[in-house]
Design a protein around this motif. Structure first.
Motif, mmCIF file in Angstrom:
data_model
loop_
_atom_site.group_PDB
_atom_site.id
_atom_site.type_symbol
_atom_site.label_atom_id
_atom_site.label_comp_id
_atom_site.label_asym_id
_atom_site.label_seq_id
_atom_site.Cartn_x
_atom_site.Cartn_y
_atom_site.Cartn_z
ATOM 1 N N LEU A 34 -16.465 -38.877 40.637
ATOM 2 C CA LEU A 34 -15.729 -39.799 41.512
ATOM 3 C C LEU A 34 -16.573 -40.156 42.726
ATOM 4 O O LEU A 34 -16.618 -41.322 43.135
ATOM 5 N N ARG A 35 -17.212 -39.156 43.280
ATOM 6 C CA ARG A 35 -18.057 -39.415 44.438
ATOM 7 C C ARG A 35 -19.210 -40.346 44.077
ATOM 8 O O ARG A 35 -19.543 -41.267 44.827
ATOM 9 N N GLU A 36 -19.814 -40.123 42.910
ATOM 10 C CA GLU A 36 -20.939 -40.959 42.498
ATOM 11 C C GLU A 36 -20.499 -42.409 42.291
ATOM 12 O O GLU A 36 -21.217 -43.347 42.659
ATOM 13 N N LEU A 37 -19.306 -42.601 41.705
ATOM 14 C CA LEU A 37 -18.807 -43.968 41.513
ATOM 15 C C LEU A 37 -18.497 -44.623 42.855
ATOM 16 O O LEU A 37 -18.781 -45.807 43.069
ATOM 17 N N LEU A 38 -17.899 -43.850 43.769
ATOM 18 C CA LEU A 38 -17.630 -44.392 45.099
ATOM 19 C C LEU A 38 -18.939 -44.731 45.821
ATOM 20 O O LEU A 38 -19.050 -45.774 46.474
ATOM 21 N N GLN A 39 -19.915 -43.868 45.688
ATOM 22 C CA GLN A 39 -21.190 -44.125 46.352
ATOM 23 C C GLN A 39 -21.845 -45.398 45.828
ATOM 24 O O GLN A 39 -22.359 -46.220 46.593
ATOM 25 N N HIS A 61 -11.396 -50.769 44.130
ATOM 26 C CA HIS A 61 -10.133 -50.714 43.393
ATOM 27 C C HIS A 61 -10.273 -49.680 42.281
ATOM 28 O O HIS A 61 -11.208 -49.735 41.484
ATOM 29 N N VAL A 62 -9.348 -48.716 42.233
ATOM 30 C CA VAL A 62 -9.360 -47.670 41.196
ATOM 31 C C VAL A 62 -8.038 -47.746 40.452
ATOM 32 O O VAL A 62 -6.970 -47.801 41.071
ATOM 33 N N GLU A 63 -8.117 -47.735 39.134
ATOM 34 C CA GLU A 63 -6.906 -47.868 38.325
ATOM 35 C C GLU A 63 -6.978 -46.913 37.142
ATOM 36 O O GLU A 63 -8.012 -46.795 36.481
ATOM 37 N N VAL A 64 -5.880 -46.203 36.875
ATOM 38 C CA VAL A 64 -5.811 -45.287 35.740
ATOM 39 C C VAL A 64 -4.618 -45.656 34.875
ATOM 40 O O VAL A 64 -3.543 -46.002 35.378
ATOM 41 N N SER A 65 -4.821 -45.629 33.562
ATOM 42 C CA SER A 65 -3.743 -45.926 32.615
ATOM 43 C C SER A 65 -3.837 -44.955 31.457
ATOM 44 O O SER A 65 -4.918 -44.464 31.122
ATOM 45 N N LEU A 73 -10.009 -44.897 32.950
ATOM 46 C CA LEU A 73 -10.171 -45.059 34.390
ATOM 47 C C LEU A 73 -11.052 -46.270 34.662
ATOM 48 O O LEU A 73 -12.099 -46.443 34.034
ATOM 49 N N LEU A 74 -10.608 -47.091 35.605
ATOM 50 C CA LEU A 74 -11.375 -48.242 36.056
ATOM 51 C C LEU A 74 -11.712 -48.057 37.527
ATOM 52 O O LEU A 74 -10.831 -47.794 38.345
ATOM 53 N N VAL A 75 -13.005 -48.213 37.857
ATOM 54 C CA VAL A 75 -13.443 -48.191 39.256
ATOM 55 C C VAL A 75 -14.187 -49.499 39.495
ATOM 56 O O VAL A 75 -15.212 -49.772 38.860
ATOM 57 N N GLY A 118 -26.739 -41.280 39.618
ATOM 58 C CA GLY A 118 -25.309 -41.134 39.875
ATOM 59 C C GLY A 118 -24.444 -41.472 38.683
ATOM 60 O O GLY A 118 -23.493 -40.751 38.352
ATOM 61 N N LEU A 119 -24.733 -42.569 37.979
ATOM 62 C CA LEU A 119 -23.873 -43.001 36.883
ATOM 63 C C LEU A 119 -23.874 -42.007 35.731
ATOM 64 O O LEU A 119 -22.901 -41.896 34.995
#
Length: 612
Positions: A34-39, A61-65, A73-75, A118-119
């Protein structure tokens, strides 16, 4: 000259092995994906601001379904995006960073992520990474699909797409907890609570803003004093403790700041120093132990910076000259605030000192000017009870012991004679007491040795000396094998029958003898040679208190037959009261004495038939 017969090969990277290294060795937990995606999102927003700053507002925008292994999860960020050449360069080359420069790692602080890995952390929770990106510089939108086996595909997309990047992750087996809504909310706040761009979490049930707008005291920590309740509430929310006070932190450059929350409970000198440090407002470390001086273990901090260099895991900082400078300046901010309290808010300072005296003493040892200002509030243990140095220094000279054992040996005797002695045996205490005259010339301090307490004893009368001469001579001969001489005195309290004191030479000799018992023959021989020079002068003294009824009865001429055993047992008792470690010979003596007294008791019982 190059050898024409040699072949050149390229290193091969096993991506699945690399992912194992990331998850088990580089990163502390899979949740750091999560941190890597935010970074990556924040860095993309930062890059777009530089490219097209007009009327642009970054957001994530973060979305979970779905649930369980069916969760997705979408970031998404509205940052600068990537074109095809950048995808090949930055997503396919491990160690390559999108934030280039000749000496980028040491000079550029505009971005958080710097290592181009990161990815890959997303493979810890998903077997497929799908990224859809549109470069703000133009060109088609692209779909990138990566697999943990090291392969990936790129597909051009039709139609118009807004600049930015979307990353889709499908939960893999064993990673279900990382896709749960509550855990996502907690993780996003954990890493992004101070980010300057809004983070929105959307689920099937609701939409929520993760990070409210940054308060003004984040930009200027000095403003925290005007927002006391808000700062304390934020500290509780982020650090999970109920704080009652804090100190704003800042550096001269203004590039590092924070809040040092004063712990509401006393802590041990060896307690872990876990501070939270944010790089460009992104949480980098929640257990930074080297960001403050060692003496500042009474605070727990939130620190934000853009001038420190993170390690590859981005969970710690390199120990370099810049970190050393920041550490010194943050320590100065704490020191200056405490000195300000001494002048303008002494009650507040006294409250902190009473709870965190050890930290204050550690700082006082390091900084004489600080010591001179706050010394009167520092507490010390003494024969008059726990007193502040301001109260104790009224007595001159102020006697103190250098070790805890010395204090234990004399405390009862000194207390009974209303003699003020300060215990300097705890860490920093003896050093502070010896330096007290340097900051207050009107005060004299003097180290007190246990044998010096005997100077206040009352000598026996000439008639008593004559009456007990033979008993004292016999007792003295009994203890010669322990290099201990006997003195008969009267002193308070009456409850103490004997007092054992050591000269400096006898203390050294005793340590050497104890070491010889557990040493090899060769080392024991060396120690024996070293101890030979001390042997002649290394005598301890055992004072017998004639005010004590046991001593008065033991030294009576009618008990001469039992006196040697009584003296030996009292000698062992004095060692235990003084907290001296007993050697093998003394332990054997104690056991023999106990057996001797048991035998005497049984013999007396048989002689009287049990009537007495």
């Amino acid at each position: 000259m190059e050898n024409q017969n040699q072949d050149t090969y390229r290193f091969q990277v096993n991506l699945s092995g690399m992912i194992n290294i990331l998850s088990n060795h580089l990163y502390s937990s899979p949740k750091v994906f999560l941190r890597e995606l935010l970074q990556n999102g924040i860095d993309a927003i930062t890059a777009r601001q530089a490219y097209s700053p007009a009327d642009y507002e970054g957001k994530i925008h973060v979305e979970v379904s779905g649930t369980s292994t069916g969760a997705t999860l979408l970031v998404e960020d509205n940052g600068i995006g990537l074109d095809e050449a950048e995808i090949h360069e930055f997503l396919a080359m491990i160690g390559q960073s999108s934030k280039r420069g000749e000496d980028f790692l040491s000079t550029n602080t505009s971005f958080i992520g710097r290592f181009g890995i990161g990815l890959l952390s997303c493979f810890m929770v998903s077997d497929d990474i799908v990224m859809v990106t549109q470069s703000a510089k133009g060109g088609p939108a692209l779909e990138w699909r990566g697999k943990p086996d090291g392969t990936y595909t790129i597909r051009k997309l039709e139609g118009a797409h807004a600049p930015g990047t979307k990353v889709f992750l499908r939960c893999k087996e064993g990673a279900e907890a990382y896709f749960e809504e509550n855990n996502l909310q907690e993780g996003l706040f954990h890493y992004g609570a101070l980010l300057p761009y809004p983070i929105e979490l959307v689920s099937d049930r609701n939409t929520r803003l993760i990070n409210p707008q940054s308060p003004p005291w984040v930009k200027d920590p000095q403003l925290a004093r005007k927002h006391r309740d808000e700062v304390l509430a934020f500290g509780k929310q982020v650090l999970g403790e109920e704080f009652r006070d804090f100190i704003p932190l800042h550096t001269a450059s203004g590039r590092t700041g924070g809040i040092a929350f004063i712990l509401p409970h006393a802590v041990n000198l060896n307690a872990k120093r876990n501070h939270r440090v944010y790089l460009k407002h992104m949480l980098v470390s929640e257990a930074a132990s080297n960001i403050l001086p060692d003496w500042a273990f009474f605070v727990k901090c939130l620190i934000w910076t853009d001038e420190l260099q993170p390690t590859a895991s981005r969970e710690h900082f390199y120990e370099n000259a810049q970190l050393e400078l920041v550490r010194e300046e943050l320590g100065n901010a704490i020191r200056e605030e405490l000195m300000r309290m001494a002048e303008y808010d002494p009650d507040r300072l006294q409250s902190i000192i009473s709870l965190h005296a050890l930290s204050m003493k550690a700082l006082a040892v390091e900084d004489s000017s600080f010591y001179s200002i706050i010394h009167e509030w520092l507490p010390f243990e003494s024969t008059y009870g726990r007193k502040t140095l301001g109260e104790l220094k009224q007595q001159s000279p102020l006697y103190f012991t250098a070790t805890l054992d010395e204090y234990r040996q004399i405390t009862h005797v000194a207390s009974a004679q209303s003699m003020l002695v300060v215990n300097g045996g705890y860490i920093y205490d003896a050093e502070l007491l010896s330096r007290l005259p340097l900051i207050d010339p009107d005060v004299q301090t003097e180290r007190l040795l246990p044998e010096e307490v005997s100077l206040s004893f009352t000598d026996i009368t000439p008639q008593e000396r004559l009456n007990y001469y033979e008993s004292v001579r016999l007792a003295d001969s009994v203890l010669q094998k322990f290099r201990c001489q006997v003195q008969l005195r009267r002193f308070k309290p009456e409850e103490i029958p004997v007092l054992y004191t050591l000269s400096e030479e006898s203390a050294q000799w005793r340590v050497m003898e104890a070491t010889k018992e557990v040493s090899t023959d060769a080392l024991a021989s060396v120690l024996g040679s070293l101890g030979a020079s001390l042997k002649e002068t290394a005598y301890a003294t055992l004072y017998f208190n004639l005010n004590n009824p046991v001593i008065e009865r033991a030294f009576h001429q009618a008990n001469q037959k039992m006196l040697p055993s009584i003296v030996e047992m009292l000698y062992c008792n004095a060692l235990m009261m003084g907290h001296y470690p007993m050697n093998r010979q003394e332990m054997a003596l104690l056991n023999q004495g106990i057996i001797q007294f048991i035998d005497w008791g049984l013999t007396a019982n048989q002689a009287t038939g049990g009537d007495e």
